[in-house]
Design a protein around this motif. Structure first.
Motif, mmCIF file in Angstrom:
data_model
loop_
_atom_site.group_PDB
_atom_site.id
_atom_site.type_symbol
_atom_site.label_atom_id
_atom_site.label_comp_id
_atom_site.label_asym_id
_atom_site.label_seq_id
_atom_site.Cartn_x
_atom_site.Cartn_y
_atom_site.Cartn_z
ATOM 1 N N ASN A 17 0.864 -1.429 -0.373
ATOM 2 C CA ASN A 17 0.149 -0.092 0.122
ATOM 3 C C ASN A 17 1.088 0.915 0.173
ATOM 4 O O ASN A 17 1.592 1.553 1.174
ATOM 5 C CB ASN A 17 -0.890 -0.109 1.110
ATOM 6 C CG ASN A 17 -2.186 0.751 0.395
ATOM 7 O OD1 ASN A 17 -1.975 1.949 0.251
ATOM 8 N ND2 ASN A 17 -3.016 1.072 2.690
ATOM 9 N N PRO A 18 1.136 1.635 -1.288
ATOM 10 C CA PRO A 18 2.662 2.956 -1.455
ATOM 11 C C PRO A 18 2.045 4.102 -1.220
ATOM 12 O O PRO A 18 2.767 4.745 -0.717
ATOM 13 C CB PRO A 18 2.545 2.983 -2.330
ATOM 14 C CG PRO A 18 1.369 2.320 -3.033
ATOM 15 C CD PRO A 18 0.909 1.223 -2.830
ATOM 16 N N SER A 19 0.316 4.446 -1.023
ATOM 17 C CA SER A 19 -0.484 5.576 -0.592
ATOM 18 C C SER A 19 0.052 5.683 1.260
ATOM 19 O O SER A 19 -0.510 7.092 1.893
ATOM 20 C CB SER A 19 -1.396 5.596 -0.619
ATOM 21 O OG SER A 19 -2.215 4.622 -0.053
ATOM 22 N N GLU A 20 0.650 4.565 2.148
ATOM 23 C CA GLU A 20 0.711 4.913 3.468
ATOM 24 C C GLU A 20 1.576 5.475 3.845
ATOM 25 O O GLU A 20 2.553 6.014 2.907
ATOM 26 C CB GLU A 20 0.963 3.102 4.310
ATOM 27 C CG GLU A 20 0.145 2.765 4.447
ATOM 28 C CD GLU A 20 0.216 1.350 4.989
ATOM 29 O OE1 GLU A 20 1.028 1.205 5.314
ATOM 30 O OE2 GLU A 20 -0.728 -0.037 4.714
ATOM 31 N N SER A 21 1.363 6.304 4.881
ATOM 32 C CA SER A 21 2.593 7.341 5.102
ATOM 33 C C SER A 21 2.938 7.159 6.012
ATOM 34 O O SER A 21 3.201 5.965 6.766
ATOM 35 C CB SER A 21 1.897 9.079 6.491
ATOM 36 O OG SER A 21 1.643 7.912 7.319
ATOM 37 N N LEU A 22 4.677 7.192 5.491
ATOM 38 C CA LEU A 22 6.014 6.641 6.276
ATOM 39 C C LEU A 22 6.057 6.666 7.980
ATOM 40 O O LEU A 22 6.209 7.969 7.970
ATOM 41 C CB LEU A 22 7.177 6.670 5.662
ATOM 42 C CG LEU A 22 8.506 6.156 6.232
ATOM 43 C CD1 LEU A 22 8.821 4.622 4.787
ATOM 44 C CD2 LEU A 22 9.561 6.991 5.148
ATOM 45 N N ARG A 23 6.305 5.635 8.331
ATOM 46 C CA ARG A 23 6.122 5.821 10.273
ATOM 47 C C ARG A 23 7.664 5.310 10.053
ATOM 48 O O ARG A 23 8.000 4.576 9.646
ATOM 49 C CB ARG A 23 5.491 5.382 10.621
ATOM 50 C CG ARG A 23 3.702 6.121 10.231
ATOM 51 C CD ARG A 23 3.025 5.214 11.528
ATOM 52 N NE ARG A 23 2.575 3.775 10.724
ATOM 53 C CZ ARG A 23 2.135 3.088 11.675
ATOM 54 N NH1 ARG A 23 1.793 2.968 12.945
ATOM 55 N NH2 ARG A 23 1.697 1.693 11.228
ATOM 56 N N ILE A 24 8.538 5.438 11.588
ATOM 57 C CA ILE A 24 9.236 4.869 11.725
ATOM 58 C C ILE A 24 9.023 4.371 13.299
ATOM 59 O O ILE A 24 8.816 4.778 14.346
ATOM 60 C CB ILE A 24 10.086 5.302 11.447
ATOM 61 C CG1 ILE A 24 10.681 6.927 12.247
ATOM 62 C CG2 ILE A 24 10.511 5.584 10.213
ATOM 63 C CD1 ILE A 24 12.304 7.837 12.644
#
Length: 121
Positions: free
Chosen positions: A105-112
């Motif tokens: 799901n590339p639309s997810e925002s990047l979280r670390i």
């Protein structure tokens, strides 16, 4: 703090690192490559990934590490090297498997996760 721990634990890391295999995942999205900085380490940008557990496949390790570090799900994993590539990094011998993968799901925002200091495309 992670850099300090890395160097304080150097004798243990020096002994243990050559015995383990690691996976590095090359994720490309919108013509950008994802790089991370680990909390425990020398503070350098690198591909996300980590250690391969005993009995774990390279693909399963890649999925697990990306989920643990970035909360992303990946598929279409392609192993680039069957045998580990031995690299000398920071005075250590590291055994790497490199893979490419697609984000489900590339639309997810990047979280670390708390394992990382930073992640950037």
């Amino acid at each position: 703090m992670g850099k300090l721990l890395f160097y304080l634990l150097w004798p243990i890391i020096w002994f243990y690192a050559p015995l383990t295999r690691r996976v590095r995942v090359i994720l490309i999205h919108n013509n950008k490559v994802l790089l991370v900085v680990n909390k425990l380490g020398p503070g350098k940008w690198q591909f996300p990934g980590g250690g391969i557990k005993f009995g774990e496949s390279v693909n399963d390790a890649a999925k697990r590490e990306i989920t643990e570090e970035l909360y992303l799900k990946i598929n279409n994993i392609r192993v680039l090297n069957k045998d580990p590539i031995i690299c000398k990094q920071y005075g250590l011998l590291m055994r790497y498997h490199y893979v490419t993968a697609k984000i489900i799901n590339p639309s997810e925002s990047l979280r670390i996760s708390n394992e990382l200091l930073s992640a950037k495309w």
